[in-house]
Design a protein around this motif. Structure first.
Motif, short mmCIF file in Angstrom:
data_model
loop_
_atom_site.label_atom_id
_atom_site.label_comp_id
_atom_site.label_asym_id
_atom_site.label_seq_id
_atom_site.Cartn_x
_atom_site.Cartn_y
_atom_site.Cartn_z
N GLY A 127 0.81 -1.22 0.00
CA GLY A 127 0.00 0.00 0.00
C GLY A 127 0.84 1.26 0.00
N ASN A 229 -3.47 7.09 -6.66
CA ASN A 229 -4.64 7.88 -6.31
C ASN A 229 -4.72 8.11 -4.80
OD1 ASN A 229 -7.15 8.97 -5.92
ND2 ASN A 229 -8.18 7.59 -7.36
N GLN A 231 -6.42 10.73 -3.63
CA GLN A 231 -7.59 11.61 -3.50
C GLN A 231 -7.22 13.02 -3.07
OE1 GLN A 231 -10.97 8.80 -2.06
NE2 GLN A 231 -11.80 10.87 -2.03
N ASP A 258 -13.94 7.63 -10.10
CA ASP A 258 -13.72 6.25 -10.54
C ASP A 258 -12.96 6.29 -11.87
OD1 ASP A 258 -13.81 3.67 -11.42
OD2 ASP A 258 -15.91 3.33 -10.83
N ASP A 272 -8.83 -1.70 -11.13
CA ASP A 272 -8.79 -0.91 -9.90
C ASP A 272 -8.32 -1.82 -8.78
OD1 ASP A 272 -9.14 0.73 -7.74
OD2 ASP A 272 -11.07 1.53 -8.46
N THR A 274 -8.25 -1.10 -5.71
CA THR A 274 -8.94 -0.80 -4.44
C THR A 274 -9.66 -2.04 -3.93
OG1 THR A 274 -9.35 1.39 -5.34
CG2 THR A 274 -10.50 0.84 -3.29
N GLY A 275 -9.32 -2.45 -2.74
CA GLY A 275 -10.00 -3.57 -2.10
C GLY A 275 -9.76 -4.92 -2.78
N ASN A 296 -5.82 1.89 -11.47
CA ASN A 296 -6.00 2.80 -10.34
C ASN A 296 -5.47 2.14 -9.08
OD1 ASN A 296 -7.30 5.31 -9.17
ND2 ASN A 296 -8.31 3.71 -7.96
N PRO A 298 -4.98 2.73 -4.97
CA PRO A 298 -5.22 3.62 -3.83
C PRO A 298 -3.94 3.83 -3.03
CG PRO A 298 -6.07 1.42 -3.38
CD PRO A 298 -5.55 1.39 -4.78
#
Ligand SMILES: Cc1ncc(C[n+]2csc(CCOP(=O)(O)OP(=O)(O)O)c2C)c(N)n1
Length: 326
Positions: A127, A229, A231, A258, A272, A274-275, A296, A298
């Protein structure tokens, strides 16, 4: 090396000091402080590299080589100025230099590096940006061309990507224009269709030229856009945290855009992380297929570029991620 010079010496070369300046590792800036002769070839003493110029390499005599005569002595007084092609100037200088054992100096640098390691284990935790950048590098291979946008992701790439070749990194280092990365990657892929091309971008920067996703799809260029990303307009937010008492203003995005959906809207393959249960498998899948693709990723909004020389300070004033001025 300056940001624009990264790759002229492989990053794992024993004599490589990495990048100097505002986001250099401590050992590099401290070595510059110690040096007594600086041969500056094809550089312009930009403030991101030098910090406060009066405090830059205070003990050093300077030989400045540049193709543009007006650069010589423009910002830093020089002891010898050579106008000309850097390669030829260095080749001509070489026979004038006596071969000498530089064990003492190399030992001094090694000690600085041991006392101030470039990376810490926690920098490579899952991460964290460094782990991702190094993994992308492994998967893309040494022939990959890299473009970046402007921001924290750009500095992380400069710090951690294992560059091996000159001009392998395409980045906007002078004006620092967000929006540079995607068009630069398309250009690189058109010029070198047989080489992998990776564009590291930020969620802010990508939005500057996001319409070029259409060009990438139309031209079927083999580029992989890795969006780090967080944010936020991360580099701006970092300055607000460090130097403006955490008065965050207009530097974070409340809407979680997104980007994978947007890319798909342009007809581009997209992933993506993410998760994701197995983000590494997804990354491999994304990078493993030809053609344009967006990924993408995170990134923790608090992950910072460290160390940092405050604007206007000497390069020896390096603050860490834990610094806050109150
Ligand atoms: C066109 C343009 N506008 C504004 C800036 C000032 N600026 C430098 S970095 C940055 C934030 C970049 O955010 P992002 O692309 O999300 O990257 P991050 O720092 O979060 O990795 C801004 C606004 C710039 N360099 N270029």
């Amino acid at each position: 090396m300056t940001l624009m010079g990264l790759g002229i010496l492989p990053s794992d070369h024993p004599l490589s000091l990495g990048m100097l300046g505002m986001h250099a590792s401590r050992a590099t800036n401290l070595a510059m402080e110690e040096c007594d002769l600086l041969i500056a070839a094809g550089v312009r003493f930009d403030d991101r590299a030098t910090g406060r110029i009066s405090g830059f390499c205070p003990r050093a005599k300077v030989i400045h080589v540049d193709i543009d005569a007006s650069e010589i002595g423009k910002l830093r007084p020089v002891d010898a100025g050579i106008t000309g092609d850097a390669r030829r100037a260095l080749a001509d200088l070489l026979p004038q230099i006596r071969r000498r054992d530089r064990g003492e100096w190399n030992g001094c640098i090694r000690r600085l590096q041991q006392d101030n390691p470039r990376f810490h284990d926690q920098d490579f935790a899952p991460g964290q940006p460094f782990q991702l950048i190094r993994r992308v590098a492994e998967l893309a291979g040494p022939r990959a061309l890299i473009s970046t946008d402007v921001g924290k992701h750009q500095m992380w790439v400069a710090q951690a990507y294992p560059f091996t070749d000159p001009r392998q990194l395409l980045t906007s280092g002078g004006l620092g224009t967000m929006g540079f990365g995607l068009p630069a990657a398309i250009g690189a892929a058109l010029a070198f269709p047989e080489r992998p091309v990776i564009c590291f971008s930020g969620d802010g920067s990508l939005q500057m030229n996001i319409q070029e996703l259409a060009t990438a799809v139309e031209q079927e260029v083999d580029i992989k856009i890795v969006v780090l990303n967080n944010q936020s307009l991360g580099l701006v937010r970092q300055q607000q945290r460090l130097f403006y008492e955490q008065h965050y203003f207009a530097s974070s995005y409340r809407i979680a855009v997104d980007f994978a959906a947007i890319a798909r809207g342009f007809g581009m393959r997209a992933y993506d992380l993410t998760g994701a249960d197995n983000p590494d498998a997804l990354l491999q899948q994304a990078l493993g297929q030809p053609g344009p693709c967006l990924i993408n990723v995170p990134i923790d909004i608090e992950a910072e570029v460290s160390p940092m020389v405050p604007p206007g300070a000497a390069n020896t004033t390096m603050i860490g991620a834990d610094y806050v001025r109150n």
